[in-house]
Design an enzyme around this catalytic site. Structure first.
Site, PDB file in Angstrom:
ATOM      1  N   GLY A 149       7.219   5.531   7.515  1.00  0.00           N
ATOM      2  CA  GLY A 149       6.462   6.779   7.469  1.00  0.00           C
ATOM      3  C   GLY A 149       6.759   7.593   8.705  1.00  0.00           C
ATOM      4  O   GLY A 149       7.793   7.406   9.360  1.00  0.00           O
ATOM      5  N   SER A 150       5.849   8.473   9.035  1.00  0.00           N
ATOM      6  CA  SER A 150       6.097   9.374  10.159  1.00  0.00           C
ATOM      7  C   SER A 150       5.930   8.644  11.496  1.00  0.00           C
ATOM      8  O   SER A 150       5.216   7.626  11.579  1.00  0.00           O
ATOM      9  CB  SER A 150       5.133  10.549  10.093  1.00  0.00           C
ATOM     10  OG  SER A 150       3.813  10.075  10.223  1.00  0.00           O
ATOM     11  N   THR A 151       6.543   9.189  12.510  1.00  0.00           N
ATOM     12  CA  THR A 151       6.435   8.604  13.850  1.00  0.00           C
ATOM     13  C   THR A 151       4.982   8.644  14.322  1.00  0.00           C
ATOM     14  O   THR A 151       4.485   7.695  14.940  1.00  0.00           O
ATOM     15  CB  THR A 151       7.376   9.342  14.813  1.00  0.00           C
ATOM     16  OG1 THR A 151       8.722   9.049  14.400  1.00  0.00           O
ATOM     17  CG2 THR A 151       7.190   8.909  16.251  1.00  0.00           C
ATOM     18  N   LYS A 196       0.882  -1.183   0.000  1.00  0.00           N
ATOM     19  CA  LYS A 196       0.000   0.000   0.000  1.00  0.00           C
ATOM     20  C   LYS A 196       0.918   1.231   0.000  1.00  0.00           C
ATOM     21  O   LYS A 196       1.404   1.659   1.030  1.00  0.00           O
ATOM     22  CB  LYS A 196      -0.875  -0.025   1.263  1.00  0.00           C
ATOM     23  CG  LYS A 196      -2.221   0.646   1.146  1.00  0.00           C
ATOM     24  CD  LYS A 196      -2.176   2.124   0.854  1.00  0.00           C
ATOM     25  CE  LYS A 196      -1.724   2.965   2.014  1.00  0.00           C
ATOM     26  NZ  LYS A 196      -1.460   4.374   1.633  1.00  0.00           N
ATOM     27  N   GLU A 227       9.807   1.860  10.440  1.00  0.00           N
ATOM     28  CA  GLU A 227      10.905   2.785  10.064  1.00  0.00           C
ATOM     29  C   GLU A 227      10.306   4.180  10.088  1.00  0.00           C
ATOM     30  O   GLU A 227       9.490   4.513   9.222  1.00  0.00           O
ATOM     31  CB  GLU A 227      11.406   2.464   8.647  1.00  0.00           C
ATOM     32  CG  GLU A 227      12.079   1.124   8.502  1.00  0.00           C
ATOM     33  CD  GLU A 227      13.485   1.114   9.056  1.00  0.00           C
ATOM     34  OE1 GLU A 227      13.973   2.167   9.506  1.00  0.00           O
ATOM     35  OE2 GLU A 227      14.093   0.032   9.052  1.00  0.00           O
ATOM     36  N   GLU A 230      10.780  17.025  13.426  1.00  0.00           N
ATOM     37  CA  GLU A 230      11.194  16.741  12.050  1.00  0.00           C
ATOM     38  C   GLU A 230      10.473  17.695  11.094  1.00  0.00           C
ATOM     39  O   GLU A 230       9.249  17.790  11.112  1.00  0.00           O
ATOM     40  CB  GLU A 230      10.836  15.297  11.709  1.00  0.00           C
ATOM     41  CG  GLU A 230      11.318  14.890  10.343  1.00  0.00           C
ATOM     42  CD  GLU A 230      10.944  13.456  10.003  1.00  0.00           C
ATOM     43  OE1 GLU A 230       9.764  13.102  10.150  1.00  0.00           O
ATOM     44  OE2 GLU A 230      11.839  12.702   9.591  1.00  0.00           O
ATOM     45  N   GLY A 242       3.221   5.912  12.698  1.00  0.00           N
ATOM     46  CA  GLY A 242       3.781   4.680  13.273  1.00  0.00           C
ATOM     47  C   GLY A 242       3.083   4.301  14.576  1.00  0.00           C
ATOM     48  O   GLY A 242       2.829   3.126  14.845  1.00  0.00           O
ATOM     49  N   CYS A 249      14.726  10.826   5.674  1.00  0.00           N
ATOM     50  CA  CYS A 249      14.535  10.640   7.118  1.00  0.00           C
ATOM     51  C   CYS A 249      15.860  10.652   7.873  1.00  0.00           C
ATOM     52  O   CYS A 249      15.910  10.991   9.040  1.00  0.00           O
ATOM     53  CB  CYS A 249      13.805   9.326   7.358  1.00  0.00           C
ATOM     54  SG  CYS A 249      14.585   7.957   6.498  1.00  0.00           S
TER      55      CYS A 249
HETATM   56  P1  NAD Z   1       2.943   9.161   6.625  1.00  0.00           P
HETATM   57  O1  NAD Z   1       3.183   8.564   7.956  1.00  0.00           O
HETATM   58  O2  NAD Z   1       1.985  10.297   6.511  1.00  0.00           O
HETATM   59  O3  NAD Z   1       2.403   8.060   5.602  1.00  0.00           O
HETATM   60  C1  NAD Z   1       3.117   6.871   5.337  1.00  0.00           C
HETATM   61  C2  NAD Z   1       2.160   5.823   4.807  1.00  0.00           C
HETATM   62  O4  NAD Z   1       1.228   5.473   5.841  1.00  0.00           O
HETATM   63  C3  NAD Z   1       1.323   6.240   3.612  1.00  0.00           C
HETATM   64  O5  NAD Z   1       1.238   5.150   2.720  1.00  0.00           O
HETATM   65  C4  NAD Z   1      -0.045   6.529   4.236  1.00  0.00           C
HETATM   66  O6  NAD Z   1      -1.123   6.375   3.342  1.00  0.00           O
HETATM   67  C5  NAD Z   1      -0.109   5.483   5.320  1.00  0.00           C
HETATM   68  N1  NAD Z   1      -1.015   5.793   6.439  1.00  0.00           N
HETATM   69  C6  NAD Z   1      -1.440   6.998   6.872  1.00  0.00           C
HETATM   70  N2  NAD Z   1      -2.215   6.861   7.957  1.00  0.00           N
HETATM   71  C7  NAD Z   1      -2.264   5.538   8.231  1.00  0.00           C
HETATM   72  C8  NAD Z   1      -2.859   4.764   9.269  1.00  0.00           C
HETATM   73  N3  NAD Z   1      -3.586   5.322  10.238  1.00  0.00           N
HETATM   74  N4  NAD Z   1      -2.683   3.428   9.257  1.00  0.00           N
HETATM   75  C9  NAD Z   1      -1.935   2.844   8.299  1.00  0.00           C
HETATM   76  N5  NAD Z   1      -1.336   3.517   7.298  1.00  0.00           N
HETATM   77  C10 NAD Z   1      -1.486   4.848   7.271  1.00  0.00           C
HETATM   78  O7  NAD Z   1       4.389   9.536   6.072  1.00  0.00           O
HETATM   79  P2  NAD Z   1       4.753  10.355   4.773  1.00  0.00           P
HETATM   80  O8  NAD Z   1       4.367  11.777   5.001  1.00  0.00           O
HETATM   81  O9  NAD Z   1       4.245   9.633   3.580  1.00  0.00           O
HETATM   82  O10 NAD Z   1       6.370  10.239   4.764  1.00  0.00           O
HETATM   83  C11 NAD Z   1       7.210  11.075   5.486  1.00  0.00           C
HETATM   84  C12 NAD Z   1       7.636  10.437   6.789  1.00  0.00           C
HETATM   85  O11 NAD Z   1       8.261   9.172   6.540  1.00  0.00           O
HETATM   86  C13 NAD Z   1       8.693  11.243   7.524  1.00  0.00           C
HETATM   87  O12 NAD Z   1       8.356  11.307   8.895  1.00  0.00           O
HETATM   88  C14 NAD Z   1       9.975  10.447   7.334  1.00  0.00           C
HETATM   89  O13 NAD Z   1      10.944  10.629   8.328  1.00  0.00           O
HETATM   90  C15 NAD Z   1       9.455   9.058   7.315  1.00  0.00           C
HETATM   91  N6  NAD Z   1      10.421   8.171   6.641  1.00  0.00           N
HETATM   92  C16 NAD Z   1      11.122   7.276   7.409  1.00  0.00           C
HETATM   93  C17 NAD Z   1      12.060   6.455   6.809  1.00  0.00           C
HETATM   94  C18 NAD Z   1      12.848   5.448   7.612  1.00  0.00           C
HETATM   95  O14 NAD Z   1      13.355   4.508   7.012  1.00  0.00           O
HETATM   96  N7  NAD Z   1      12.988   5.587   8.917  1.00  0.00           N
HETATM   97  C19 NAD Z   1      12.280   6.526   5.442  1.00  0.00           C
HETATM   98  C20 NAD Z   1      11.559   7.452   4.702  1.00  0.00           C
HETATM   99  C21 NAD Z   1      10.609   8.266   5.317  1.00  0.00           C
END
Ligand code: NAD
Length: 489
Positions: free
Chosen positions: A238-240, A184, A260, A393, A243, A294
């Site tokens: 994705g974001s903390t 997804k 992550e 961040e 997460g 990130c």
């Molecule tokens: P996000 O957390 O908004 O979204 C990430 C994914 O989660 C998307 O596919 C989104 O549709 C999905 N999502 C959103 N709400 C959800 C929920 N309640 N349940 C399940 N899935 C859900 O992140 P973003 O804005 O797409 O990306 C940026 C963030 O990702 C930054 O915080 C960055 O630091 C982090 N990031 C971390 C790493 C790592 O390896 N540590 C790598 C790249 C990006």
């Protein structure tokens, strides 16, 4: 746009079939021009249910999890067909992600495609069982064997900043380990995932349902994947903040969660380092891909006595970089992904000003751009580590320079963060550098410009930057269960 993207929108891949989305289509936007590039299938909840069902059936009813040779073969086919289409994929990536084209020869595209070889090789060469020998307990003598097996159905949820890197660094090891997958991707970059569907369906021997790709503009589909009892594991980047929702959502079914998450990493400059080199290197790195990495070191910690010199060097480096057209081979800093993300970065710049920060370079949108989600590479001075922009961040091309009072203070400041993803140390005395390396609580560290990014190097975070490791053997083993089998001896 290209042959990989049909004019009526990219399809979903569910159970080996390319299908339209039950909720129609949604637009994908070029962040450098704000133009609609085209459309992607918008999956419905029923589509997500069907994809999970297909992955479950493929895991339970085929030999996929017991056939590592087939897995290696299919992953190499996927690597090869992606390479065969590399120029189209490059054009899609630059247009949809706003990624500077120079990055597509590395981690934005070609690197992760090549890294599929690492996963394929592991499928073939991994030692799947270990003999513990014979032991006696309560008068029974038994030979014990430890077996490693696939976890089952993996839900992979990914962000937009390095979509190929993150999509492939999840599906490669998860499939190599014998799992089936529902991917997804982020709503901002659906094509980078969707283009895999036809290539997999038409050019590889992956059994139907082993890999399913579900694009959607609705975040609740991710939540559905997290909560579904047929899914054994969630691999999330994705974001903390998201997460935390993922971990909470997974708790009802106690499924394994591999996270992550975000970062606010520090580059520590010791007083025996070449301050100008360290400051300009760090400033340059924060501008790469408009700071949407990130693991970027967005806090520059410098000796108080060298503060002005460090700010000058960082300012010089950033002044030479303009936010520009990602299709141009010289561009380092392209746009951020969306108007929402640009607004978020601008909000943080306002907060920095309100808290007494000095904007030394940049500070907003470039004057020469009417279109596109651009932010100038920005340098902030005059704040300490308690400032909002030092703690949270931003995910934009923004560097904060902070003074430290010696090695121990620098370690304390680096660790004074909810995150622990990455970092850097600059210094010439190996003993002092080693003390800093040992003291900083993060998953990766660069010393004097060393690069840790490689398929065999595990990547991930301490503290609120995540749980688990991606890439390397450790990343592969995230996708394995452990079974001990004892027989009378
Ligand atoms: P996000 O957390 O908004 O979204 C990430 C994914 O989660 C998307 O596919 C989104 O549709 C999905 N999502 C959103 N709400 C959800 C929920 N309640 N349940 C399940 N899935 C859900 O992140 P973003 O804005 O797409 O990306 C940026 C963030 O990702 C930054 O915080 C960055 O630091 C982090 N990031 C971390 C790493 C790592 O390896 N540590 C790598 C790249 C990006």
């Amino acid at each position: 746009m290209t042959g990989l993207v049909p004019p009526d929108g990219t399809p979903l891949l569910i159970g080996g079939k390319l299908v339209p989305g039950g909720a129609g289509v949604f637009a994908t936007i070029n962040p450098a021009t704000e133009e609609v590039l085209g459309h992607a299938a918008n999956a419905s909840i029923d589509d997500m249910d069907a994809a999970i069902g297909a992955a479950r059936t493929a895991f339970d009813e085929t030999d996929w999890s017991r056939d590592p040779a087939l897995r290696a073969h299919c992953l190499r086919q996927l690597r090869d067909v992606l390479r065969d289409n590399i120029e189209e994929l490059r054009a899609i990536t630059v247009a949809e992600v706003g990624a500077p084209v120079m990055l597509t020869s590395g981690p934005q595209l070609e690197g992760p495609i090549a890294d599929l070889s690492f996963s394929a090789d592991l499928a073939e060469n991994y030692v799947w069982q270990t003999d513990l020998g014979v032991a006696e307990q309560m008068g029974i003598s038994s030979r014990r064997v430890v077996r490693r097996e696939a976890v089952g159905v993996v839900g992979a949820i990914t962000p937009w900043n390095f979509p190929h890197q993150i999509n492939l660094a999840k599906i490669g090891p998860a499939l190599a380990a014998g799992n089936t997958v529902v991917l997804k991707p982020a709503p901002d970059t659906p094509w980078c995932a969707a283009v895999l569907g036809p290539l997999i369906a038409e050019h590889t021997d992956f059994p139907a349902g082993v890999i399913n790709i579900v694009t959607s503009d609705d975040h609740t589909l991710g939540a559905r994947l997290v909560e579904d009892p047929r899914v054994d594991m969630i691999s999330f980047t994705g974001s903390t903040q998201t997460g935390r929702s993922v971990m909470a959502g997974a708790s009802a079914t106690l499924k394994r969660t591999f996270l992550e998450l975000g970062g606010k990493s520090a580059a520590i400059v010791l007083d025996d380092a070449d301050i100008a080199t360290a400051a300009s290197y760090t400033a340059f790195s924060v501008a790469v891909h408009a700071g949407q990495g990130c693991a970027l070191t967005t806090r520059l910690l410098v000796p108080r006595a060298a503060y002005d010199a460090a700010v000058d060097a960082a300012a010089k480096a950033l002044s030479g970089l303009r936010a520009g057209d990602p299709t141009s081979p010289g561009t380092v800093c392209g746009p951020v992904i969306s108007a929402r993300q640009r607004d978020r970065v601008e909000r943080y710049l306002d907060i920095a000003r309100a808290e007494g920060g000095r904007i030394v370079v940049g500070g907003g949108r470039p004057a020469d751009k009417d279109h596109g989600f651009f932010i100038e590479p920005t340098l902030i001075a005059g704040l300490d580590n308690t400032a909002t922009v030092a703690q949270e961040e931003i995910f934009g091309p923004v560097l904060v320079v902070i003074a430290h009072d010696g090695d121990a203070d620098a370690i304390r400041l680096a660790n004074d963060s909810p995150y622990g993803l990455s970092g850097a140390v600059w210094g010439t005395d190996p003993d002092r550098v080693e003390r800093v390396v040992a003291g900083v609580r993060t998953g990766t560290l660069s010393v004097n410009g060393g690069l840790w990014y490689h398929p065999d190097a595990p990547f991930g975070g301490y503290k609120q930057s995540g749980i688990g490791r991606e890439m390397g053997v450790a990343g592969f083993e995230e996708y394995l269960e452990t079974k001990v089998v004892a027989t009378p001896a």
